[in-house]
Enzyme design. Structure first.
Site, PDB file in Angstrom:
ATOM      1  N   ASP A 110       0.825  -1.216   0.000  1.00  0.00           N
ATOM      2  CA  ASP A 110       0.000   0.000   0.000  1.00  0.00           C
ATOM      3  C   ASP A 110       0.861   1.269   0.000  1.00  0.00           C
ATOM      4  O   ASP A 110       1.970   1.273   0.532  1.00  0.00           O
ATOM      5  CB  ASP A 110      -0.908  -0.014   1.236  1.00  0.00           C
ATOM      6  CG  ASP A 110      -2.053   0.975   1.113  1.00  0.00           C
ATOM      7  OD1 ASP A 110      -2.338   1.437  -0.012  1.00  0.00           O
ATOM      8  OD2 ASP A 110      -2.672   1.286   2.148  1.00  0.00           O
TER       9      ASP A 110
ATOM     10  N   HIS B 118       2.212   3.247  -9.141  1.00  0.00           N
ATOM     11  CA  HIS B 118       2.000   1.807  -9.348  1.00  0.00           C
ATOM     12  C   HIS B 118       3.202   1.184 -10.064  1.00  0.00           C
ATOM     13  O   HIS B 118       3.587   0.055  -9.769  1.00  0.00           O
ATOM     14  CB  HIS B 118       0.706   1.554 -10.125  1.00  0.00           C
ATOM     15  CG  HIS B 118      -0.522   1.945  -9.349  1.00  0.00           C
ATOM     16  ND1 HIS B 118      -0.722   1.541  -8.051  1.00  0.00           N
ATOM     17  CD2 HIS B 118      -1.599   2.703  -9.674  1.00  0.00           C
ATOM     18  CE1 HIS B 118      -1.875   2.039  -7.606  1.00  0.00           C
ATOM     19  NE2 HIS B 118      -2.424   2.758  -8.569  1.00  0.00           N
TER      20      HIS B 118
ATOM     21  N   LEU C 284      10.818 -19.956  -3.767  1.00  0.00           N
ATOM     22  CA  LEU C 284       9.703 -19.269  -3.107  1.00  0.00           C
ATOM     23  C   LEU C 284       8.355 -19.597  -3.759  1.00  0.00           C
ATOM     24  O   LEU C 284       8.235 -19.611  -4.986  1.00  0.00           O
ATOM     25  CB  LEU C 284       9.946 -17.754  -3.229  1.00  0.00           C
ATOM     26  CG  LEU C 284       8.851 -16.830  -2.677  1.00  0.00           C
ATOM     27  CD1 LEU C 284       8.876 -16.825  -1.150  1.00  0.00           C
ATOM     28  CD2 LEU C 284       9.039 -15.402  -3.210  1.00  0.00           C
TER      29      LEU C 284
HETATM   30  C1  IPE Z   1      -5.365  -2.671   0.100  1.00  0.00           C
HETATM   31  O1  IPE Z   1      -5.040  -1.336  -0.119  1.00  0.00           O
HETATM   32  C2  IPE Z   1      -5.388  -3.409  -1.200  1.00  0.00           C
HETATM   33  C3  IPE Z   1      -4.107  -3.545  -1.883  1.00  0.00           C
HETATM   34  C4  IPE Z   1      -2.946  -3.129  -1.439  1.00  0.00           C
HETATM   35  C5  IPE Z   1      -4.170  -4.221  -3.140  1.00  0.00           C
HETATM   36  P1  IPE Z   1      -6.155  -0.219  -0.285  1.00  0.00           P
HETATM   37  O2  IPE Z   1      -5.449   1.059  -0.517  1.00  0.00           O
HETATM   38  O3  IPE Z   1      -7.148  -0.638  -1.309  1.00  0.00           O
HETATM   39  O4  IPE Z   1      -6.855  -0.274   1.143  1.00  0.00           O
HETATM   40  P2  IPE Z   1      -7.730   0.827   1.890  1.00  0.00           P
HETATM   41  O5  IPE Z   1      -8.722   1.361   0.900  1.00  0.00           O
HETATM   42  O6  IPE Z   1      -6.795   1.881   2.359  1.00  0.00           O
HETATM   43  O7  IPE Z   1      -8.358   0.073   3.019  1.00  0.00           O
HETATM   44  C1  IPE Z   2      -1.665   0.204  -3.323  1.00  0.00           C
HETATM   45  O1  IPE Z   2      -1.407   1.572  -3.349  1.00  0.00           O
HETATM   46  C2  IPE Z   2      -1.941  -0.364  -4.682  1.00  0.00           C
HETATM   47  C3  IPE Z   2      -3.301  -0.885  -4.855  1.00  0.00           C
HETATM   48  C4  IPE Z   2      -4.264  -0.832  -3.985  1.00  0.00           C
HETATM   49  C5  IPE Z   2      -3.576  -1.508  -6.120  1.00  0.00           C
HETATM   50  P1  IPE Z   2      -2.589   2.623  -3.358  1.00  0.00           P
HETATM   51  O2  IPE Z   2      -2.967   2.903  -4.775  1.00  0.00           O
HETATM   52  O3  IPE Z   2      -3.704   2.174  -2.491  1.00  0.00           O
HETATM   53  O4  IPE Z   2      -1.856   3.872  -2.733  1.00  0.00           O
HETATM   54  P2  IPE Z   2      -2.493   4.934  -1.754  1.00  0.00           P
HETATM   55  O5  IPE Z   2      -3.059   4.189  -0.596  1.00  0.00           O
HETATM   56  O6  IPE Z   2      -3.533   5.672  -2.526  1.00  0.00           O
HETATM   57  O7  IPE Z   2      -1.331   5.798  -1.376  1.00  0.00           O
HETATM   58 MG    MG Z   3      -4.086   2.439  -0.495  1.00  0.00          MG
END
Ligand code: IPE
Ligand code: IPE
Ligand code: MG
Length: 238
Positions: free
Chosen positions: A23, A40, A133
Site C-alpha cells: 500500500d 504503481h 519461493l
Molecule cells: C489494500 O489497499 C489493497 C491492496 C494493497 C491491493 P487499499 O489502498 O485498497 O486499502 P484501503 O482502501 O486503504 O483500506
Molecule cells: C496500493 O497503493 C496499490 C493498490 C491498492 C492496487 P494505493 O494505490 O492504495 O496507494 P495509496 O493508498 O492511494 O497511497
Molecule cells: Mg491504499
C-alpha cells in the site's frame, strides 16, 4: 543493496509465510507531483525486488496483495493501469522462471480480462515445478469473498454438516494446502487488514510501517524479520 553476514540469517527465526499489503503507491506519487500510475509502476519494481529477496533468504511463502475486490471502486483508468502492469509482469517470464519462483494467483478470476486469465494460467503452469519461493499474488482478492466461495464449494461437494471442521474451511480457501501466514506486513501508515486473508491471519504477527510501498526496501524487510524473530508467540498457551 544490503548485505549481511550469512550467520546473521541463521540466528534469526524466519517467518514461514509472509503476507504483504503493498500500500501507498498513490501517496508516493502524489508526494512527487506524479500521476498515480507512476506510483504503481514504482510499486511494481519494489514488488519484484522484495519477491527476489524473500526467495534469496529462504522464505517459503510470500503472499502479496495486488488488487482487492474493493479496488474496482477506483477510476477505470487506474484499474486498467494496474492490470497493464500485471500483464507486463506476466509476459516477462524471466521474472519468475529464472528465479525458480512458483507463482499462484489467489482471488476470484471471474471478472478479469480473458487475456489476463490466460497469462495467469500459463505463468502458474510454467512455474509449477519451481522449488524456490511460493509466491501468491492476491488479485481480485477479498477475504470475505474467499470465505463465501469456500462455503459454496463445501456445500457443492456435499460435505455433511457434522463433518465440517476448521480444517474443512481452510482446505476450501484459495490458499488450501499452504501454511497460514505467520507474519503480515503493512507499510504506508495504515493500521487495518482491508479484507486481506482474514481467516488465515487469525494468529499472525503484524508489522506496520510508515514507509510507502515504492520506498520499501530489503533493509525494511530485514528490520521487520528481526522484529518477528524477537516475538514470543504463545498461541493461547503460557
Ligand atoms: C489494500 O489497499 C489493497 C491492496 C494493497 C491491493 P487499499 O489502498 O485498497 O486499502 P484501503 O482502501 O486503504 O483500506
Ligand atoms: C496500493 O497503493 C496499490 C493498490 C491498492 C492496487 P494505493 O494505490 O492504495 O496507494 P495509496 O493508498 O492511494 O497511497
Ligand atoms: Mg491504499
Amino acid at each position: 543493496m544490503f548485505f549481511r553476514k550469512k550467520e546473521k540469517y541463521e540466528e534469526r527465526v524466519l517467518p514461514t509465510h509472509i503476507a504483504i499489503i503493498m500500500d501507498g503507491n498513490g501517496r508516493w506519487a502524489k508526494k512527487r507531483s506524479l500521476p498515480r500510475s507512476a506510483g504503481h509502476a514504482a510499486g511494481s519494481k519494489t514488488f519484484k525486488t522484495i519477491a527476489r529477496y524473500c526467495n534469496k533468504i529462504g522464505i517459503r511463502y510470500l503472499t502479496v496483495y495486488a488488487f482487492s475486490t474493493e479496488n474496482w471502486k477506483r477510476p477505470k483508468s487506474e484499474v486498467d493501469n494496474i492490470m497493464n502492469i500485471l500483464r507486463d509482469y506476466l509476459k516477462d517470464t524471466d521474472n519468475f522462471k529464472e528465479e525458480n519462483i512458483k507463482l499462484q494467483f489467489i482471488g476470484d478470476r471471474g471478472p478479469l480480462a480473458e487475456d489476463i486469465k490466460e497469462l495467469m494460467l500459463k505463468a502458474e503452469a510454467d512455474s509449477a515445478d519451481a522449488t524456490g519461493l511460493h509466491l501468491n499474488i492476491a488479485l481480485n482478492y477479498g477475504g470475505r469473498d474467499e470465505i463465501v466461495h469456500a462455503v459454496k464449494s463445501i456445500i457443492r461437494n456435499g460435505i455433511g454438516v457434522d463433518d465440517i471442521t476448521e480444517r474443512t474451511i481452510s482446505d476450501h480457501l484459495y490458499t488450501a494446502g499452504q501454511p497460514d501466514p505467520d507474519f503480515i506486513i503493512r507499510p504506508s501508515g495504515e493500521y487495518r487488514l482491508s479484507n486481506y486473508l482474514i481467516w488465515q491471519s487469525a494468529y499472525a504477527e503484524y508489522w506496520f510501517s510508515d514507509v510507502l510501498w515504492p520506498d520499501f526496501s530489503p533493509r525494511d524487510l530485514d528490520r521487520a524479520i528481526d522484529d518477528f524473530s524477537r516475538r514470543n508467540r504463545r498461541f493461547g498457551g503460557v
